[in-house]
Design a protein around this motif. Structure first.
Motif, mmCIF file in Angstrom:
data_model
loop_
_atom_site.group_PDB
_atom_site.id
_atom_site.type_symbol
_atom_site.label_atom_id
_atom_site.label_comp_id
_atom_site.label_asym_id
_atom_site.label_seq_id
_atom_site.Cartn_x
_atom_site.Cartn_y
_atom_site.Cartn_z
ATOM 1 N N PRO A 143 0.718 -1.314 -0.006
ATOM 2 C CA PRO A 143 0.073 -0.124 -0.240
ATOM 3 C C PRO A 143 0.729 1.158 0.004
ATOM 4 O O PRO A 143 0.340 2.474 -0.353
ATOM 5 N N ASN A 144 2.068 1.197 0.416
ATOM 6 C CA ASN A 144 2.855 2.440 0.585
ATOM 7 C C ASN A 144 3.972 2.592 -0.737
ATOM 8 O O ASN A 144 4.539 3.487 -0.967
ATOM 9 N N ALA A 145 3.778 1.650 -1.756
ATOM 10 C CA ALA A 145 4.528 1.831 -2.900
ATOM 11 C C ALA A 145 4.205 3.134 -3.771
ATOM 12 O O ALA A 145 3.095 3.779 -3.590
ATOM 13 N N ILE A 146 5.208 3.518 -4.475
ATOM 14 C CA ILE A 146 4.947 4.956 -5.130
ATOM 15 C C ILE A 146 4.463 4.250 -6.416
ATOM 16 O O ILE A 146 4.616 3.290 -7.031
ATOM 17 N N ASN A 147 2.995 5.219 -6.982
ATOM 18 C CA ASN A 147 2.537 4.667 -7.995
ATOM 19 C C ASN A 147 2.890 5.696 -9.201
ATOM 20 O O ASN A 147 3.003 7.059 -8.963
ATOM 21 N N LEU A 148 3.032 4.998 -10.423
ATOM 22 C CA LEU A 148 3.531 6.095 -11.337
ATOM 23 C C LEU A 148 2.236 5.835 -12.707
ATOM 24 O O LEU A 148 2.099 4.733 -13.123
ATOM 25 N N TYR A 149 1.415 6.558 -12.620
ATOM 26 C CA TYR A 149 0.341 6.518 -13.275
ATOM 27 C C TYR A 149 0.645 7.165 -14.761
ATOM 28 O O TYR A 149 1.295 7.936 -15.040
ATOM 29 N N LEU A 150 -0.046 6.251 -15.895
ATOM 30 C CA LEU A 150 0.245 6.880 -17.374
ATOM 31 C C LEU A 150 -1.018 7.361 -17.646
ATOM 32 O O LEU A 150 -2.145 6.246 -17.761
ATOM 33 N N ALA A 151 -1.242 8.421 -18.423
ATOM 34 C CA ALA A 151 -2.432 8.771 -19.058
ATOM 35 C C ALA A 151 -1.739 9.097 -20.678
ATOM 36 O O ALA A 151 -1.028 9.532 -20.885
ATOM 37 N N GLY A 152 -2.542 8.394 -21.664
ATOM 38 C CA GLY A 152 -1.961 8.443 -22.783
ATOM 39 C C GLY A 152 -2.803 7.605 -24.121
ATOM 40 O O GLY A 152 -3.904 7.271 -23.725
ATOM 41 N N ASP A 153 -2.401 7.381 -24.920
ATOM 42 C CA ASP A 153 -2.927 6.490 -26.369
ATOM 43 C C ASP A 153 -2.505 5.233 -26.374
ATOM 44 O O ASP A 153 -1.732 4.476 -25.759
ATOM 45 N N SER A 154 -2.799 4.748 -27.554
ATOM 46 C CA SER A 154 -2.353 3.505 -28.111
ATOM 47 C C SER A 154 -0.934 3.114 -27.796
ATOM 48 O O SER A 154 -0.264 1.997 -27.831
ATOM 49 N N THR A 155 0.090 4.098 -28.242
ATOM 50 C CA THR A 155 1.544 3.727 -27.990
ATOM 51 C C THR A 155 2.000 3.801 -26.761
ATOM 52 O O THR A 155 3.027 3.325 -26.527
ATOM 53 N N VAL A 156 1.137 4.017 -25.863
ATOM 54 C CA VAL A 156 1.529 3.839 -24.109
ATOM 55 C C VAL A 156 0.767 2.711 -23.761
ATOM 56 O O VAL A 156 1.248 1.961 -22.767
ATOM 57 N N THR A 157 -0.606 2.297 -24.027
ATOM 58 C CA THR A 157 -1.298 1.428 -23.424
ATOM 59 C C THR A 157 -0.930 0.064 -23.127
ATOM 60 O O THR A 157 0.021 -0.377 -23.881
ATOM 61 N N ASP A 158 -1.614 -0.804 -22.338
ATOM 62 C CA ASP A 158 -1.342 -2.149 -22.049
ATOM 63 C C ASP A 158 -2.173 -3.013 -23.314
ATOM 64 O O ASP A 158 -3.507 -2.924 -23.223
ATOM 65 N N ALA A 184 0.862 2.078 -13.010
ATOM 66 C CA ALA A 184 -0.337 2.005 -13.214
ATOM 67 C C ALA A 184 -0.765 2.593 -14.406
ATOM 68 O O ALA A 184 -0.959 3.873 -14.624
ATOM 69 N N ASN A 185 -0.998 1.752 -15.690
ATOM 70 C CA ASN A 185 -1.045 2.144 -16.994
ATOM 71 C C ASN A 185 -2.693 2.347 -17.175
ATOM 72 O O ASN A 185 -3.290 1.323 -17.501
ATOM 73 N N HIS A 186 -2.915 3.692 -17.139
ATOM 74 C CA HIS A 186 -4.424 3.935 -17.424
ATOM 75 C C HIS A 186 -4.736 4.466 -19.016
ATOM 76 O O HIS A 186 -5.780 4.849 -19.462
ATOM 77 N N ALA A 187 -3.623 4.417 -19.908
ATOM 78 C CA ALA A 187 -3.657 4.983 -21.183
ATOM 79 C C ALA A 187 -4.575 3.927 -22.183
ATOM 80 O O ALA A 187 -4.730 2.811 -21.573
ATOM 81 N N GLU A 188 -5.100 4.210 -23.046
ATOM 82 C CA GLU A 188 -6.275 3.669 -23.568
ATOM 83 C C GLU A 188 -6.104 4.154 -25.179
ATOM 84 O O GLU A 188 -5.943 5.127 -25.598
ATOM 85 N N SER A 189 -6.195 3.201 -26.078
ATOM 86 C CA SER A 189 -6.135 3.180 -27.483
ATOM 87 C C SER A 189 -7.035 4.154 -28.068
ATOM 88 O O SER A 189 -8.300 4.307 -27.486
ATOM 89 N N GLY A 190 -6.628 5.064 -28.840
ATOM 90 C CA GLY A 190 -7.570 5.972 -29.542
ATOM 91 C C GLY A 190 -7.965 7.465 -29.019
ATOM 92 O O GLY A 190 -8.982 7.995 -29.540
ATOM 93 N N ARG A 191 -7.435 7.574 -27.809
ATOM 94 C CA ARG A 191 -7.854 8.460 -26.816
ATOM 95 C C ARG A 191 -6.910 9.790 -27.132
ATOM 96 O O ARG A 191 -5.771 9.769 -27.293
ATOM 97 N N SER A 192 -7.699 10.791 -27.120
ATOM 98 C CA SER A 192 -6.883 12.166 -27.221
ATOM 99 C C SER A 192 -7.081 12.812 -25.580
ATOM 100 O O SER A 192 -7.649 12.466 -24.877
ATOM 101 N N LEU A 202 -9.477 10.590 -16.657
ATOM 102 C CA LEU A 202 -8.809 11.222 -15.745
ATOM 103 C C LEU A 202 -9.434 11.313 -14.224
ATOM 104 O O LEU A 202 -8.630 11.160 -13.257
ATOM 105 N N GLU A 203 -10.466 11.564 -14.121
ATOM 106 C CA GLU A 203 -11.245 11.577 -12.845
ATOM 107 C C GLU A 203 -10.920 10.044 -12.053
ATOM 108 O O GLU A 203 -10.813 10.098 -10.804
ATOM 109 N N ALA A 204 -10.798 8.976 -12.878
ATOM 110 C CA ALA A 204 -10.672 7.598 -12.273
ATOM 111 C C ALA A 204 -9.212 7.868 -11.751
ATOM 112 O O ALA A 204 -9.079 7.267 -10.376
ATOM 113 N N ILE A 205 -8.212 8.387 -12.329
ATOM 114 C CA ILE A 205 -6.812 8.436 -11.783
ATOM 115 C C ILE A 205 -7.023 9.261 -10.640
ATOM 116 O O ILE A 205 -6.252 9.113 -9.737
#
Length: 368
Positions: A143-158, A184-192, A202-205
């Motif tokens: 629970p105390n780990a640092i989170n690195l969140y990613l917001a982006g598009d298909s070049t970033v996403t899982d 914590a990869n929240h990137a999603e294909s096709g998004r701007s 973004l609100e979820a992040i």
């Protein structure tokens, strides 16, 4: 009380405090753990001292599932074989690379600790590599780990497993970070930058992110699209939407980082890379200076990489495959935007390089 799971793999007796996993332990919902396909698993007992080291399972492109609550976890994998060298690759679903071809000499035993981010109440670990081994697995909430969140598009996403070797650079980033940091990869294909916000992503992040976490922001590919849900004007609305990510992170004491869009693979006749993003790249650079946000100029870094490789060799990074080369693309594929796994690994390395160069502290301290 922190929940933990400890598994001893093989066919010998279980070590004290560990649950025994054999090549016959298939996943059952009521059990909450097991291999998803036992036909791809064998087991051996070398009958040497130490109950954890003497025996092992050999998972040949096999997945082991453990049902866990959503959250961050540190997992520690024990690997080794008394009589043979081993070489193991580990991914966490969907396709997040945790370590790659970890080699262990015959008669040796190593433990490798990595961090994972679970969103669907199931941790699925896939083992592969030339000579994979799994002797022991420990899973502990972090629970105390640092989170690195990613917001982006298909070049970033899982990217999903059924698109392999299609991969985003965010999938490959975990292997470059120590277990103190969870991607914590929240990137999603096709998004701007616009549609990501309007869909509530973004609100979820913002609902999860905490003080001293990081938010990496890479948009631009789809902000250029002309449809109303995605298009942003590079000098005005594009900047306005990016500001919302920065403000959202800073509101909770987290650290935003801007990332310019990775380049597409289009070359001019003189061998130089063609800039298909134009003013969007400059707007990110300007915003970084205006708001004093660290910048990773992935556009410039990828430009140098692609030009160094050249027009033909750079295909090896992208989704360029002949008919029959990639199982999920039987008719072949020629894609100058998206990466195959080896390309995503190279781009993730550029991101890690950018973290060091920008002196993003303390994140840079946790790079492998």
């Amino acid at each position: 009380m922190t929940k933990a799971w400890k598994f001893d793999f093989g066919i010998g007796d279980a070590d004290v405090g560990y649950t025994k996993i054999t090549d016959k332990t298939d996943y059952l919902p009521e059990r909450g753990y097991g291999f998803t396909d036992i036909s791809r698993v064998t087991a051996r007992d070398r009958k040497q001292p130490d109950s954890l080291k003497r025996d092992m399972c050999i998972p040949a492109d096999a997945s082991f599932r453990v049902d866990v609550p959503n959250g961050n976890y540190m997992i520690t994998v024990g690997m080794g074989d008394w009589i043979l060298p081993s070489c193991t690759t580990l991914k966490a679903n969907p396709g997040r690379l945790l370590f790659h071809n970890k080699a262990v000499t015959a008669g040796q035993y190593v433990k490798e600790s990595v961090a994972v981010y679970v969103r669907d109440e199931a941790l699925i670990l896939t083992f592969s590599g030339p000579v994979p081994r799994i002797n022991a697995l420990e899973i502990e909430a972090a629970p105390n780990a640092i989170n690195l969140y990613l917001a982006g598009d298909s070049t970033v996403t899982d990217q999903p497993d059924n698109g392999f070797p299609y991969a985003g650079w965010g999938q490959m980033l975990p292997r470059l970070l120590k277990h103190d940091v969870v991607v914590a990869n929240h990137a999603e294909s096709g998004r701007s930058s616009k549609s990501f916000i309007n869909e509530g992503r973004l609100e979820a992040i913002v609902q999860e992110i905490k003080a001293n976490d990081y938010l990496f922001i890479q948009f631009g590919h789809n902000d250029q699209k002309t449809d109303e849900p995605r298009y942003t004007e590079p000098h005005t609305t594009y900047k306005e939407y990016l500001r919302q990510y920065i403000d959202g992170a800073r509101a909770v004491g987290a650290h935003p980082v801007l990332v310019t869009s990775v380049h597409r693979r289009f070359f001019e006749k003189n061998g130089q890379l063609k800039d298909t993003h134009g003013p969007y790249l400059q707007s990110v650079r300007e915003l970084s200076g205006e708001l004093e946000v660290p910048l990773i100029d992935l556009a410039e870094k990828s430009k140098r990489l692609f030009e160094e490789l050249g027009e033909e060799e750079s295909k090896s990074l992208f989704m360029w495959g002949a008919p029959g080369e990639f199982a999920f693309f039987p008719n072949g594929v020629e894609d100058n935007t998206h990466f195959q796994e080896q390309g995503a690994i190279r781009i993730a390395a550029l991101v890690a390089e950018g973290i060091r160069e920008a002196s993003i502290w303390p994140l840079s301290m946790y790079l492998r």
